[in-house]
Scaffold this motif. Sequence first.
Motif, short mmCIF file in Angstrom:
data_model
loop_
_atom_site.label_atom_id
_atom_site.label_comp_id
_atom_site.label_asym_id
_atom_site.label_seq_id
_atom_site.Cartn_x
_atom_site.Cartn_y
_atom_site.Cartn_z
N ILE A 154 -9.53 9.92 -9.50
CA ILE A 154 -10.02 11.23 -9.75
C ILE A 154 -7.99 12.06 -11.34
O ILE A 154 -8.38 12.53 -11.71
CB ILE A 154 -9.51 11.68 -8.67
N HIS A 155 -7.26 11.22 -10.39
CA HIS A 155 -6.20 11.33 -10.84
C HIS A 155 -6.15 10.19 -13.28
O HIS A 155 -6.01 11.73 -13.79
CB HIS A 155 -4.98 10.29 -10.05
N THR A 156 -6.65 9.68 -13.41
CA THR A 156 -6.59 9.29 -14.10
C THR A 156 -7.63 10.05 -14.61
O THR A 156 -8.10 9.52 -16.18
CB THR A 156 -7.16 7.53 -14.25
N ASN A 157 -8.55 10.96 -14.71
CA ASN A 157 -9.38 11.33 -15.03
C ASN A 157 -10.98 10.80 -15.65
O ASN A 157 -11.68 10.60 -16.77
CB ASN A 157 -9.18 12.56 -17.03
N TYR A 158 -11.28 9.71 -14.33
CA TYR A 158 -12.08 8.73 -15.11
C TYR A 158 -12.95 9.09 -15.37
O TYR A 158 -14.03 8.92 -16.05
CB TYR A 158 -12.17 6.82 -13.83
N ARG A 173 1.42 -1.42 0.13
CA ARG A 173 0.23 -0.12 0.13
C ARG A 173 0.74 1.11 -0.34
O ARG A 173 1.01 1.97 -0.72
CB ARG A 173 -0.58 0.27 1.28
N TYR A 174 1.95 1.19 0.34
CA TYR A 174 3.19 2.74 0.34
C TYR A 174 2.99 3.17 -0.06
O TYR A 174 3.54 3.94 -0.58
CB TYR A 174 3.63 1.59 1.91
N ARG A 175 4.31 1.79 -1.00
CA ARG A 175 4.32 1.56 -2.36
C ARG A 175 3.33 2.12 -3.41
O ARG A 175 3.82 2.80 -4.58
CB ARG A 175 5.43 0.49 -3.23
N ARG A 176 2.28 1.71 -3.26
CA ARG A 176 1.24 2.37 -4.73
C ARG A 176 1.04 4.22 -4.25
O ARG A 176 0.84 4.24 -5.01
CB ARG A 176 0.06 1.59 -4.26
N PHE A 177 0.71 4.06 -2.97
CA PHE A 177 0.90 6.09 -2.99
C PHE A 177 1.80 6.24 -3.40
O PHE A 177 1.46 7.46 -3.83
CB PHE A 177 0.13 6.01 -1.18
N TYR A 180 -6.88 4.64 -1.97
CA TYR A 180 -6.41 4.73 -3.18
C TYR A 180 -7.09 5.16 -4.47
O TYR A 180 -6.86 5.58 -5.15
CB TYR A 180 -5.39 3.94 -2.95
N GLU A 181 -8.37 3.91 -4.27
CA GLU A 181 -9.29 3.62 -6.08
C GLU A 181 -9.87 5.21 -6.06
O GLU A 181 -9.15 5.73 -7.26
CB GLU A 181 -9.81 1.93 -5.71
N ILE A 235 -1.35 0.28 9.32
CA ILE A 235 -2.79 -0.17 9.03
C ILE A 235 -3.87 0.16 10.05
O ILE A 235 -4.08 -1.49 9.43
CB ILE A 235 -2.95 0.38 7.89
N ALA A 236 -5.10 0.92 10.09
CA ALA A 236 -6.10 0.12 11.45
C ALA A 236 -6.85 -0.63 10.43
O ALA A 236 -7.74 -1.24 10.98
CB ALA A 236 -6.46 1.51 12.27
N ASP A 237 -7.59 0.14 9.06
CA ASP A 237 -8.06 0.48 8.49
C ASP A 237 -8.20 -0.50 6.85
O ASP A 237 -7.71 1.13 6.16
CB ASP A 237 -9.26 1.36 8.52
N PRO A 238 -7.56 -1.14 6.54
CA PRO A 238 -7.27 -1.34 4.69
C PRO A 238 -8.09 -1.35 4.09
O PRO A 238 -7.80 -0.57 2.95
CB PRO A 238 -6.30 -3.01 5.30
N GLU A 239 -9.33 -1.40 4.57
CA GLU A 239 -9.97 -1.10 3.49
C GLU A 239 -10.54 0.44 2.90
O GLU A 239 -10.61 0.55 1.78
CB GLU A 239 -11.66 -2.24 3.54
N ALA A 240 -10.41 0.72 4.41
CA ALA A 240 -10.76 2.80 3.91
C ALA A 240 -9.60 2.51 3.33
O ALA A 240 -9.67 3.90 2.40
CB ALA A 240 -10.63 2.79 5.49
#
Length: 94
Positions: A63-67, A5-9, A57-58, A47-52
């Motif tokens: 937002i970043h990809t202008n979906y 998760r850290y690397r993805r962020f 991230y998603e 990470i306290a809440d991995p799902e959140a």
Amino acid sequence: MAATRYRRFLKLCEEWPVEETKRQRDLGVFLRQRVAQAFREGENTQIADPEACDRMYESLVRIHTNYYKNKYPRLKDTSFTGVTVEDCRMILAT
């Protein structure tokens, strides 16, 4: 799993542009600060809440990809005021 998760962020932060015209109000700068706060211990952060975290991230990736901009294209590049995108950028610049 926190390391992934850290690397993805981090990758998202690298790709996210910084807009120089919006000093102290730029989403890219804010995102970098929040990631630094959330992952203070880097890959070893618990990470306290991995799902959140994954949902956040998603959402940022969309937002970043202008979906939604691509999913729902606009017919015109102006608003009801008739102001163009470039004019809006100039108005919002610091």
